[in-house]
Write an enzyme that holds these catalytic residues in place. Structure first.
Site, PDB file in Angstrom:
ATOM      1  N   CYS A  51      19.791  22.715  49.562  1.00 42.53           N
ATOM      2  CA  CYS A  51      19.834  23.836  48.618  1.00 42.53           C
ATOM      3  C   CYS A  51      19.163  25.082  49.191  1.00 42.53           C
ATOM      4  O   CYS A  51      19.741  26.170  49.191  1.00 42.53           O
ATOM      5  CB  CYS A  51      19.170  23.424  47.306  1.00 42.53           C
ATOM      6  SG  CYS A  51      18.951  24.791  46.175  1.00 42.53           S
ATOM      7  N   CYS A  56      22.688  26.289  47.829  1.00 39.83           N
ATOM      8  CA  CYS A  56      22.630  27.223  46.699  1.00 39.83           C
ATOM      9  C   CYS A  56      21.998  28.573  47.015  1.00 39.83           C
ATOM     10  O   CYS A  56      22.511  29.615  46.604  1.00 39.83           O
ATOM     11  CB  CYS A  56      21.848  26.614  45.538  1.00 39.83           C
ATOM     12  SG  CYS A  56      21.843  24.833  45.487  1.00 39.83           S
ATOM     13  N   LYS A  59      23.941  30.762  49.621  1.00 37.24           N
ATOM     14  CA  LYS A  59      25.273  30.972  49.025  1.00 37.24           C
ATOM     15  C   LYS A  59      25.221  32.013  47.913  1.00 37.24           C
ATOM     16  O   LYS A  59      26.042  32.926  47.866  1.00 37.24           O
ATOM     17  CB  LYS A  59      25.791  29.646  48.473  1.00 37.24           C
ATOM     18  CG  LYS A  59      27.027  29.777  47.613  1.00 37.24           C
ATOM     19  CD  LYS A  59      27.299  28.521  46.834  1.00 37.24           C
ATOM     20  CE  LYS A  59      26.343  28.353  45.676  1.00 37.24           C
ATOM     21  NZ  LYS A  59      26.519  27.049  45.019  1.00 37.24           N
ATOM     22  N   TYR A 194      34.626  22.807  46.026  1.00 37.56           N
ATOM     23  CA  TYR A 194      34.198  24.089  45.464  1.00 37.56           C
ATOM     24  C   TYR A 194      33.463  24.948  46.474  1.00 37.56           C
ATOM     25  O   TYR A 194      33.590  26.162  46.462  1.00 37.56           O
ATOM     26  CB  TYR A 194      33.346  23.870  44.207  1.00 37.56           C
ATOM     27  CG  TYR A 194      32.041  23.178  44.472  1.00 37.56           C
ATOM     28  CD1 TYR A 194      30.887  23.913  44.694  1.00 37.56           C
ATOM     29  CD2 TYR A 194      31.951  21.789  44.511  1.00 37.56           C
ATOM     30  CE1 TYR A 194      29.688  23.290  44.960  1.00 37.56           C
ATOM     31  CE2 TYR A 194      30.758  21.161  44.773  1.00 37.56           C
ATOM     32  CZ  TYR A 194      29.632  21.911  44.999  1.00 37.56           C
ATOM     33  OH  TYR A 194      28.437  21.299  45.267  1.00 37.56           O
ATOM     34  N   GLU A 198      33.771  29.023  47.189  1.00 39.25           N
ATOM     35  CA  GLU A 198      32.635  29.949  47.110  1.00 39.25           C
ATOM     36  C   GLU A 198      32.518  30.735  48.417  1.00 39.25           C
ATOM     37  O   GLU A 198      32.360  31.959  48.401  1.00 39.25           O
ATOM     38  CB  GLU A 198      31.346  29.172  46.845  1.00 39.25           C
ATOM     39  CG  GLU A 198      31.290  28.560  45.453  1.00 39.25           C
ATOM     40  CD  GLU A 198      30.066  27.699  45.213  1.00 39.25           C
ATOM     41  OE1 GLU A 198      29.549  27.730  44.093  1.00 39.25           O
ATOM     42  OE2 GLU A 198      29.618  26.996  46.137  1.00 39.25           O
ATOM     43  N   HIS A 479      26.191  42.187  20.792  1.00 39.47           N
ATOM     44  CA  HIS A 479      27.336  43.045  21.095  1.00 39.47           C
ATOM     45  C   HIS A 479      26.919  44.235  21.945  1.00 39.47           C
ATOM     46  O   HIS A 479      25.874  44.819  21.676  1.00 39.47           O
ATOM     47  CB  HIS A 479      27.943  43.534  19.766  1.00 39.47           C
ATOM     48  CG  HIS A 479      29.252  44.217  19.929  1.00 39.47           C
ATOM     49  ND1 HIS A 479      30.381  43.568  20.397  1.00 39.47           N
ATOM     50  CD2 HIS A 479      29.618  45.497  19.696  1.00 39.47           C
ATOM     51  CE1 HIS A 479      31.387  44.430  20.421  1.00 39.47           C
ATOM     52  NE2 HIS A 479      30.950  45.602  20.004  1.00 39.47           N
ATOM     53  N   GLU A 484      29.040  36.675  23.664  1.00 39.70           N
ATOM     54  CA  GLU A 484      29.264  36.704  22.211  1.00 39.70           C
ATOM     55  C   GLU A 484      30.642  36.153  21.854  1.00 39.70           C
ATOM     56  O   GLU A 484      30.856  35.679  20.733  1.00 39.70           O
ATOM     57  CB  GLU A 484      29.115  38.122  21.649  1.00 39.70           C
ATOM     58  CG  GLU A 484      30.294  39.036  21.949  1.00 39.70           C
ATOM     59  CD  GLU A 484      30.228  40.379  21.223  1.00 39.70           C
ATOM     60  OE1 GLU A 484      29.979  40.388  19.998  1.00 39.70           O
ATOM     61  OE2 GLU A 484      30.434  41.408  21.896  1.00 39.70           O
TER      62      GLU A 484
END
Length: 504
Positions: A51, A56, A59, A194, A198, A479, A484
């Protein structure tokens, strides 16, 4: 006891370090052994595991670099005068990312010292169920004995051994983040994992000519609940639906895709470029092109080969090579445990490894009995348009509860930021999988759009607490945000109505 340590952790990645540091808090004698085998291309790195060094962290930083490139394009629509063309300098980005990673390596070393955890930079293997031995770089043999041993050695990228030239000329995610110079025209060749999407996403985003070759379904090994490939709840329709939205978006921003193509060989040309030859399954033709960099993303293999697990009696799954564990992370040998990517049927995710490691240390040394809960683990794929999810996919929910007992609410929405920038929002989509009866407990949430990780994290708490559709409808949205829209989901898939959000 007769053993030198109360706990020996083999593997200094996120899970192993978390377990070791937690055990040390209880005043126990703890040691960590960690060793990074250089990649076939010679890349190596410091303490901290995948990681921190090749996963992670670098990346997400390179993903951020690409998002900034997109923001520069948007900025002109918002009145910023930016002289064109803008250029990206790989070496500046790489240096910044690598310096940060090195600071994390150093931080891990310091933390182990502060917590009085002994650190050995050796490649360890079992010589009996309580003993791990290894040799330092200088050739000095070290023998360590412990009452309890935790295996947390993680995994490394695989190479397709049946493709001539793959190993000699290809790189993997182990190398891409440590390249000093730009990879240039790049082809991530993959079985659709994946990580390749990425990488292809950020390479395209910083202006490189990037082609993805894929055999099958994109985002394989990312199954809505977690990054586990080939497990019971893998679910191809949600997966294909979400993955094709993600890849359609990438395609519209310039990533090229060669679908249903199989690489057959990689050769080095006199120009030093790499010629890739592949078979197109749909056309039944052979095609080729030349690239500066060939990156393989064909899955990961557990780091178990050199551990000598048979000597210790630790059982693995013969198909995957992963270690078989029970709910308490115990292996087939009572005092030997395993956590993280190396364990069979667990998500390959940093936060689950950390949590499992800490909980294990508390059970061993702190009178706790709490087990790691692997349900409703949220996660995100950092493709240019991010995909985040928590809980069950639609298919897993149907499998578990029957299609008549499931209600799926969904919407195509447009982030406000996309309007002025005239960005296409066709692929911005969300769906919520609920039980159909009563209060309609939420079983899963899937979100494609900007900041998907930030959006999903908060909802993950609600879902962990048993949130229902009726509670969600009583939740007031903030908002204007993308998140939302989750509180306003009202179109069911069953209705067949258009799910496009209209109005503000």
């Amino acid at each position: 006891g007769k053993n030198e340590y109360d706990l020996l952790v083999v593997g200094g990645g996120s899970g192993g370090l978390a377990c070791a540091k937690e055990a040390a808090q209880f005043g126990r004698r703890v040691a960590v052994v960690d060793y990074v085998e250089p990649s076939p291309q010679g890349t190596t790195w410091g303490l901290g595991g995948t990681c921190v060094n090749v996963g992670c962290i670098p990346k997400k930083l390179m993903h951020q670099a690409a998002l900034l490139g997109g923001a520069l394009k948007d900025a002109q629509h918002y009145g910023w005068n930016i002289s064109q063309p803008v250029h990206h300098t790989w070496s500046v980005m790489a240096q910044g990312v690598q310096n940060y990673v090195k600071s994390l390596n150093w931080g891990h070393r310091v933390q182990l010292q502060e917590k009085k955890v002994k650190y050995f930079n050796i490649k360890g293997s079992f010589s009996d169920p309580h003993t791990v031995r290894g040799v330092t770089k200088a050739g000095k043999e070290t023998v360590l004995t412990a009452d309890n041993i935790v295996i947390a050695t993680g995994g490394r990228p695989k190479y397709p051994m049946d493709v001539p030239g793959a190993l000699e000329y290809g790189i993997t995610s182990d190398d891409v983040f440590w390249l000093k110079e730009s990879p240039g025209k790049t082809i991530p060749l993959l079985m659709s994992y994946y990580v390749s999407l990425e990488c292809a996403g950020f390479l395209t985003g910083i202006g490189l000519d990037t082609t993805v070759m894929m055999r099958s379904v994109p985002l394989r090994g990312f199954d809505q609940a977690s990054h586990i490939s080939k497990i019971k709840q893998i679910c191809f329709t949600t997966q294909q639906q979400m993955a094709s939205l993600v890849t359609d978006h990438m395609e519209s921003y310039g990533t090229k895709f060669l679908k249903r193509c199989f690489p057959t060989k990689v050769e080095k040309l006199k120009s030093n470029r790499l010629q890739v030859t592949w078979k197109n399954a749909d056309l039944d033709t052979e095609e080729s092109d030349s690239f500066d960099t060939v990156m393989w993303a064909v899955g990961r293999a557990p780091n178990t080969k050199t551990l000598n697990l048979e000597t210790a009696g630790v059982k693995t799954n013969s198909e995957t090579g992963k270690i078989i564990v029970d709910a308490s992370e115990a292996t087939s040998v009572p005092h030997i445990y395993a956590i993280g990517d190396i364990t069979e049927g667990r998500p390959e995710l940093t936060p689950t490894a950390i949590a499992a490691g800490k909980l294990l240390a508390r059970r061993l040394f702190g009178q706790s009995s709490e087990l790691m809960d692997y349900d409703n683990v949220p996660t995100t794929v950092f493709t240019p348009l991010e995909y985040g999810c928590v809980g069950l996919s639609e298919e897993a929910a149907v499998q578990r509860h029957g299609s008549d007992n499931i209600e799926v609410y969904h919407a195509y929405y447009k982030p406000l930021e996309f309007t002025v920038a005239e960005r296409d929002a066709t692929q911005c989509y969300m769906k919520m999988v609920c039980l159909r009866e009563g209060e309609q407990r939420i079983l899963g949430l899937h979100f494609i759009g900007p900041n998907a990780g930030e959006v999903i994290q908060g909802f993950a708490l609600g879902i962990k607490c048993g949130a229902t559709y009726s509670q969600m409808m009583k939740t007031v949205g903030i908002h204007p945000t993308c998140a939302e829209e989750v509180t306003k989901l009202h179109i069911t898939k069953r209705s067949g109505l258009d799910a496009t959000v209209t109005g503000c």
